[in-house]
Design an enzyme around this catalytic site. Structure first.
Site, short mmCIF file in Angstrom:
data_model
loop_
_atom_site.label_atom_id
_atom_site.label_comp_id
_atom_site.label_asym_id
_atom_site.label_seq_id
_atom_site.Cartn_x
_atom_site.Cartn_y
_atom_site.Cartn_z
N ARG A 85 0.85 -1.23 0.23
CA ARG A 85 -0.13 -0.04 -0.04
C ARG A 85 0.86 1.23 0.16
O ARG A 85 0.48 2.18 -0.65
CB ARG A 85 -0.75 0.10 1.19
N ASP A 119 -11.58 5.93 15.01
CA ASP A 119 -12.29 7.03 14.52
C ASP A 119 -13.68 6.95 15.07
O ASP A 119 -14.35 8.18 15.10
CB ASP A 119 -12.75 6.48 12.88
#
Length: 432
Positions: free
Chosen positions: A178, A343
């Site tokens: 990634r 989050d």
């Protein structure tokens, strides 16, 4: 006979006196006329404000205005076009400027005695003796643009790329997959503004990112405590910077950097802004264990949170409000209290503790939504994209470019669709 002569003498004397009086009046009017002409020659402008109408520059409009003014003084008539003067359109009344003696329609000067031309532009005129007033050889009058329209809400300060701190959360096992993909694509558009928060030292990628790798010393893995630890480090890193905005993304996000900057330009960093997109259809409800009083045990709390996998942005003003309850490791403490990941903890802290609502930005996208529904013609309007492996298929955007084996996540193809001039893009794409 003597009587007749006496009467004739009286008539002659009266005629002579009357003629002398008329000559004196004519001389006086002539002197007044010449004084006005000389005054206009030194200080006056043409009736339309142009250089070519200045007296002494070819004998233009204002000289005719003074002639018609003299005719009006002698004959008592109004200034009219037939006398060579200025007649206001539509029968409007006329006034004589005290500064340059030119005749202009009433209502065509502002409070500062500046003339307004036919295009509604202000024309500033220097007074005689003002700095920069050079008489007939001076520069043309400067046109002052009209002031901008006044609105109820002032436009926020202009946001530039360098006002952002972009943090990307990653881990050691994703550096070669990634992270490498990000560095070759959108990171090139924000090299100085993007920082990678990981859990190990990596000299190779530290060099590729020009020392923008931050080892948080948090635990490796995708569990709550490790995630909150990294998020807390990102937040504290932003507080130590001088940036106006903090934008968090995951390492499976593609960030359309120019669109991100344009989006933030609609908001002020001096106000409390929590920008992002939820991944659930209704607010999250959690129960807090509180042993202080029996009435507060299992108290229900409802709030929205921005999905970290889509990205979110927080203004400097809001971050400063968060500092007493989230800095110095307190963010991890809050996560432990509610027992939710990073989050969700961020949403709890901002919406519940600080009472600042989430502002939903539809241009953020996570892998929790179907990427194929984002139409290519809208790619330039999106802020973030993502990808994920769902059973035997990839949840990715539908875009032409590289073949599927070379680019199964479609990130390289997406990047070349948006920015085909990059050297990694095939020549067939760059020629489009």
């Amino acid at each position: 006979m003597r009587c007749i002569r006496k009467k004739m003498s009286l008539v002659y004397t009266a005629t002579y006196r009357y003629r002398r009086a008329l000559q004196t009046m004519a001389a006086g009017l002539f002197l007044i006329y010449m004084a006005l002409v000389l005054y206009q020659t030194v200080y006056g402008y043409g009736s339309d404000g142009s250089d070519q109408d200045r007296a002494g520059g070819g004998g233009g409009g204002n000289l005719q205005d003074f002639q018609s003014l003299g005719a009006m003084m002698l004959g008592g008539g109004r200034v009219g076009a037939g006398a060579g003067g200025y007649e206001p359109p539509g029968g409007a009344s006329a006034v004589i400027s005290k500064r340059d003696n030119s005749v202009v329609p009433s209502g065509m000067r502002d409070a500062s005695d500046n003339e307004v031309d036919s295009n509604s532009n202000l024309v500033r005129r220097n007074k005689p003796g003002d700095a920069g007033d050079l008489g007939p050889t001076a520069d043309p009058p400067k046109r002052i643009p009209p002031p901008p329209a006044v609105t109820g809400t002032p436009k926020p300060p202009t946001t530039e790329l360098d006002d952002l701190l972009i943090s990307v959360k990653t881990t050691k096992s994703y550096h070669d997959t990634r992270l490498e993909m990000i560095i070759k694509t959108w990171y090139q558009l924000a090299k100085e503004q993007t920082w990678f928060f990981t859990d190990t030292d990596d000299p190779h990628y530290q060099k590729l990112t020009n020392n923008h790798m931050v080892n948080t010393n948090c635990s490796q893995g995708h569990f709550r405590k490790a995630l909150c630890c990294k998020m807390g480090k990102e937040f504290e890193f932003f507080l130590d910077s001088a940036k106006k905005w903090w934008c968090h993304f995951d390492d499976d996000n593609y960030v359309n950097v120019p669109r991100l900057v344009r989006m933030l330009d609609d908001y002020s960093p001096t106000q409390d802004w929590y920008l992002g997109k939820p991944s659930i259809s209704s607010p999250l409800e959690i129960f807090l264990d509180n042993t202080k009083t029996s009435t507060e045990v299992n108290k229900k709390v409802t709030f929205w949170f921005a999905t970290g996998g889509a990205g979110f942005c927080i203004s400097r003003a809001l971050a400063l409000r968060m500092m007493p309850v989230a800095a110095s490791g307190k963010f991890v403490t809050i996560g432990d209290k509610i027992r939710f990941p990073d989050d969700v903890t961020m949403g709890f802290l901002i919406e519940h503790l600080l009472n600042v609502p989430l502002t939903v930005i539809d241009a953020f996208h996570s892998h929790l939504e179907p990427m194929e529904f984002i139409r290519p013609e809208t790619f330039h309007d999106q802020v973030s994209f993502s990808y994920a492996r769902m059973r035997d298929e990839w949840n990715v955007v539908k875009v032409d470019g590289f073949d599927v084996k070379t680019d199964p996540k479609r990130i390289y193809s997406l990047h070349c669709y948006l920015y085909p001039f990059f050297s990694i893009c095939p020549k067939s794409i760059r020629r489009r």
